[in-house]
Design an enzyme around this catalytic site. Structure first.
Site, PDB file in Angstrom:
ATOM      1  N   THR A 116     -10.115  -7.518   2.748  1.00  0.00           N
ATOM      2  CA  THR A 116     -10.819  -8.537   3.664  1.00  0.00           C
ATOM      3  C   THR A 116      -9.889  -8.399   4.774  1.00  0.00           C
ATOM      4  OG1 THR A 116     -11.571 -10.054   1.797  1.00  0.00           O
ATOM      5  CG2 THR A 116     -11.472 -10.943   3.892  1.00  0.00           C
TER       6      THR A 116
ATOM      7  N   GLU B  10      -0.845  -9.959 -10.777  1.00  0.00           N
ATOM      8  CA  GLU B  10       0.309  -9.049 -10.815  1.00  0.00           C
ATOM      9  C   GLU B  10       0.643  -8.459 -12.179  1.00  0.00           C
ATOM     10  OE1 GLU B  10       1.623  -7.556  -7.761  1.00  0.00           O
ATOM     11  OE2 GLU B  10      -0.015  -8.422  -7.082  1.00  0.00           O
TER      12      GLU B  10
ATOM     13  N   GLY C  71      -8.318  -8.019  -7.011  1.00  0.00           N
ATOM     14  CA  GLY C  71      -9.376  -7.121  -7.744  1.00  0.00           C
ATOM     15  C   GLY C  71      -9.351  -5.771  -7.405  1.00  0.00           C
TER      16      GLY C  71
ATOM     17  N   LYS D 208       2.969 -12.441   1.031  1.00  0.00           N
ATOM     18  CA  LYS D 208       1.899 -12.059   2.091  1.00  0.00           C
ATOM     19  C   LYS D 208       2.260 -12.860   3.250  1.00  0.00           C
ATOM     20  CE  LYS D 208      -1.350 -11.142  -1.529  1.00  0.00           C
ATOM     21  NZ  LYS D 208      -2.095 -11.836  -2.760  1.00  0.00           N
TER      22      LYS D 208
ATOM     23  N   SER E 256       3.319  -0.469  -8.660  1.00  0.00           N
ATOM     24  CA  SER E 256       3.413  -1.891  -8.810  1.00  0.00           C
ATOM     25  C   SER E 256       4.792  -2.376  -8.074  1.00  0.00           C
ATOM     26  CB  SER E 256       3.622  -2.170 -10.344  1.00  0.00           C
ATOM     27  OG  SER E 256       4.462  -1.041 -11.009  1.00  0.00           O
TER      28      SER E 256
ATOM     29  N   LYS F 286       3.081  -4.706  -1.783  1.00  0.00           N
ATOM     30  CA  LYS F 286       3.561  -5.550  -0.798  1.00  0.00           C
ATOM     31  C   LYS F 286       5.144  -5.519  -0.594  1.00  0.00           C
ATOM     32  CE  LYS F 286       1.158  -7.871  -3.060  1.00  0.00           C
ATOM     33  NZ  LYS F 286      -0.068  -8.408  -3.757  1.00  0.00           N
TER      34      LYS F 286
HETATM   35  P1  80F Z   1      -0.906  -1.341 -12.132  1.00  0.00           P
HETATM   36  O1  80F Z   1      -0.022  -2.103 -12.814  1.00  0.00           O
HETATM   37  O2  80F Z   1      -2.521  -1.359 -12.708  1.00  0.00           O
HETATM   38  O3  80F Z   1      -0.556   0.132 -11.633  1.00  0.00           O
HETATM   39  C1  80F Z   1       0.730   0.274 -10.926  1.00  0.00           C
HETATM   40  C2  80F Z   1       1.058   1.780 -11.073  1.00  0.00           C
HETATM   41  O4  80F Z   1       2.255   1.835 -10.406  1.00  0.00           O
HETATM   42  C3  80F Z   1       0.999   2.542 -12.434  1.00  0.00           C
HETATM   43  O5  80F Z   1       0.421   3.712 -12.390  1.00  0.00           O
HETATM   44  C4  80F Z   1       2.618   2.747 -12.369  1.00  0.00           C
HETATM   45  O6  80F Z   1       2.889   4.044 -13.223  1.00  0.00           O
HETATM   46  C5  80F Z   1       3.173   3.019 -11.041  1.00  0.00           C
HETATM   47  N1  80F Z   1       4.463   2.862 -10.747  1.00  0.00           N
HETATM   48  C6  80F Z   1       5.158   1.736 -10.845  1.00  0.00           C
HETATM   49  N2  80F Z   1       6.598   2.221 -10.641  1.00  0.00           N
HETATM   50  C7  80F Z   1       6.510   3.389 -10.367  1.00  0.00           C
HETATM   51  C8  80F Z   1       7.553   4.265  -9.979  1.00  0.00           C
HETATM   52  N3  80F Z   1       8.793   3.799  -9.830  1.00  0.00           N
HETATM   53  N4  80F Z   1       7.142   5.479  -9.579  1.00  0.00           N
HETATM   54  C9  80F Z   1       5.971   6.038  -9.728  1.00  0.00           C
HETATM   55  N5  80F Z   1       5.090   5.152  -9.957  1.00  0.00           N
HETATM   56  C10 80F Z   1       5.258   4.031 -10.272  1.00  0.00           C
HETATM   57  O7  80F Z   1      -1.073  -2.316 -10.550  1.00  0.00           O
HETATM   58  P2  80F Z   1      -2.405  -2.470  -9.661  1.00  0.00           P
HETATM   59  O8  80F Z   1      -3.307  -3.783 -10.121  1.00  0.00           O
HETATM   60  O9  80F Z   1      -3.183  -1.152  -9.500  1.00  0.00           O
HETATM   61  O10 80F Z   1      -1.737  -2.757  -8.251  1.00  0.00           O
HETATM   62  C11 80F Z   1      -1.253  -1.763  -7.444  1.00  0.00           C
HETATM   63  C12 80F Z   1      -0.546  -2.212  -6.378  1.00  0.00           C
HETATM   64  O11 80F Z   1      -1.373  -2.989  -5.456  1.00  0.00           O
HETATM   65  C13 80F Z   1       0.637  -3.581  -6.684  1.00  0.00           C
HETATM   66  O12 80F Z   1       1.857  -3.461  -5.901  1.00  0.00           O
HETATM   67  C14 80F Z   1      -0.445  -4.835  -6.535  1.00  0.00           C
HETATM   68  O13 80F Z   1       0.771  -5.846  -5.807  1.00  0.00           O
HETATM   69  C15 80F Z   1      -0.962  -4.255  -5.103  1.00  0.00           C
HETATM   70  N6  80F Z   1      -2.127  -5.173  -5.164  1.00  0.00           N
HETATM   71  C16 80F Z   1      -2.791  -5.481  -6.108  1.00  0.00           C
HETATM   72  C17 80F Z   1      -4.202  -6.238  -6.024  1.00  0.00           C
HETATM   73  C18 80F Z   1      -4.952  -6.457  -7.169  1.00  0.00           C
HETATM   74  O14 80F Z   1      -5.911  -7.360  -7.068  1.00  0.00           O
HETATM   75  C19 80F Z   1      -4.251  -7.103  -4.683  1.00  0.00           C
HETATM   76  C20 80F Z   1      -3.584  -6.467  -3.553  1.00  0.00           C
HETATM   77  C21 80F Z   1      -2.716  -5.604  -3.946  1.00  0.00           C
HETATM   78  O15 80F Z   1      -3.688 -12.111  -4.869  1.00  0.00           O
HETATM   79  C22 80F Z   1      -3.584 -11.945  -6.219  1.00  0.00           C
HETATM   80  O16 80F Z   1      -3.910 -12.626  -7.107  1.00  0.00           O
HETATM   81  C23 80F Z   1      -2.875 -10.491  -6.364  1.00  0.00           C
HETATM   82  N7  80F Z   1      -2.200 -10.521  -7.693  1.00  0.00           N
HETATM   83  C24 80F Z   1      -3.566  -9.364  -6.057  1.00  0.00           C
HETATM   84  S1  80F Z   1      -3.366  -8.641  -4.854  1.00  0.00           S
HETATM   85  N8  80F Z   1      -4.809  -5.722  -8.387  1.00  0.00           N
END
Ligand code: 80F
Length: 309
Positions: free
Chosen positions: A131, A183, A290, A198, A72, A100
């Site tokens: 995309t 997020e 997603g 972004k 995250s 990001k």
């Molecule tokens: P989720 O919260 O489900 O998982 C995060 C993971 O990170 C967890 O396993 C947690 O334990 C781990 N973590 C956090 N801090 C840590 C640390 N210090 N050490 C080790 N592990 C750690 O998050 P998501 O949904 O899986 O997202 C993951 C990343 O992808 C994030 O950075 C998002 O910003 C990014 N992302 C997610 C998107 C999505 O659709 C899209 C693209 C990037 O346009 C929009 O509406 C945007 N909100 C979506 S962007 N899920």
């Protein structure tokens, strides 16, 4: 290729599934996973803690070829990711990220360091998920980019579309969370911060600048009422959260667009980007959020690493 996965949430789990489906095409497999809970050695669908520790311990134990960061976003200081990337570059490890924050905070330093040490950084997942926005620029090289304009946040576009169709803000936000678009802290989507992050990455990458978050104005959709959306609808207009950058101006703000604007038809979780360079203008559209599309972005970076050698 041995992959170390940092973060195992929505995106990380889907990335693992995709990788097991396409591991022979990509010539890669998961060698370890590290989350806030600890470290898993090897590959398993359900996280199980094999040893205590964070990313530093995991890099030492797993010795990967590629770090894939799906943790995250930490916009305070980009840690632990930024330090981990530097350590990777120094140890001959490439980095792919969908997170990001590190690049929005420290784009130039991270890319310069990777280049100096001959390492690669894949970051398609940071802008428009799967995309090809970041990777589009890899095939539109040399010509100077004059202007970029985009709908870059899936959650807010989804909410604005639902509101246009008569659904309340609160209900639409709940649905966006349920679908895994938002997020971890959805205010980052709603107040325009995610779109600004972004836009920072895109501006540095495509306009060859060195801007940081906070150096240009951004506004979100929090103040937008159902009434103002209905009023715009009566005038034949739709409200969209638009990110814009050229030589003179960089900003994110809600704007009304009319039927002639290509962004008028970008609805739901779709995003769009128009890139205008010295030679031509290109517009792309596709899902912007997603877990599947975000995980696919990391897969496409891995594939580019393979074919670009
Ligand atoms: P989720 O919260 O489900 O998982 C995060 C993971 O990170 C967890 O396993 C947690 O334990 C781990 N973590 C956090 N801090 C840590 C640390 N210090 N050490 C080790 N592990 C750690 O998050 P998501 O949904 O899986 O997202 C993951 C990343 O992808 C994030 O950075 C998002 O910003 C990014 N992302 C997610 C998107 C999505 O659709 C899209 C693209 C990037 O346009 C929009 O509406 C945007 N909100 C979506 S962007 N899920």
């Amino acid at each position: 290729k041995r992959i170390l996965l940092l973060g195992y949430g929505h995106v990380g789990k889907t990335f693992r599934e995709f990788l097991s489906r396409w591991s022979s095409e990509l010539d890669a497999q998961i060698a370890g996973v590290v989350t806030r809970r600890g470290i898993m050695l090897g590959d398993n669908p359900d996280f199980r803690k094999d040893i205590e520790g964070g990313i530093n311990e995991a890099l030492g134990k797993v010795k990967p070829d590629v770090l894939v960061d799906t943790s995250s976003a930490n916009y305070k200081d980009g840690e632990p990711s930024i330090s981990a990337y530097y350590r990777c570059f120094e140890s001959g490890i490439d980095v792919i990220t969908t997170n990001k924050a590190p690049l929005a905070l420290n784009f130039t330093a991270i890319l310069d360091k990777a280049k100096k040490l001959g390492r690669r950084v894949g970051f398609q997942g940071t802008v428009m998920s799967g995309t090809p926005s970041i990777n589009l620029y890899r095939v539109l090289p040399v010509a100077k980019v004059r202007r970029i304009r985009g709908i870059l946040n899936g959650t807010t576009n989804f909410i604005l579309t639902m509101m246009y169709n008569g659904v309340s803000f609160d209900e639409a936000l709940m649905e966006a969370k349920r679908k895994g678009y938002a997020e971890e802290d959805p205010t980052l989507d709603l107040n325009g911060f995610d779109a600004a992050a972004k836009l920072t990455i895109l501006t540095n990458w495509m306009l060859n600048r060195n801007v940081k978050l906070g150096q240009f104005p951004f506004k979100g959709i929090e103040g937008i009422s159902m009434q103002s959306i209905e009023d715009a609808k009566k005038r034949g207009l739709k409200m969209k959260l638009i990110a814009y950058a050229d030589d003179k101006e960089i900003k994110v703000s809600p704007m009304e667009v009319n039927k002639d604007d290509p962004f008028f038809s970008i609805d739901g979780v779709d995003n769009s980007l128009e890139v205008t360079n010295e030679v031509q203008s290109v517009t792309i559209r596709g899902p912007g959020a997603g877990s599947e599309t975000a995980a696919y972005a990391a897969i496409s970076d891995l594939f580019l690493f393979k074919v670009m050698k």
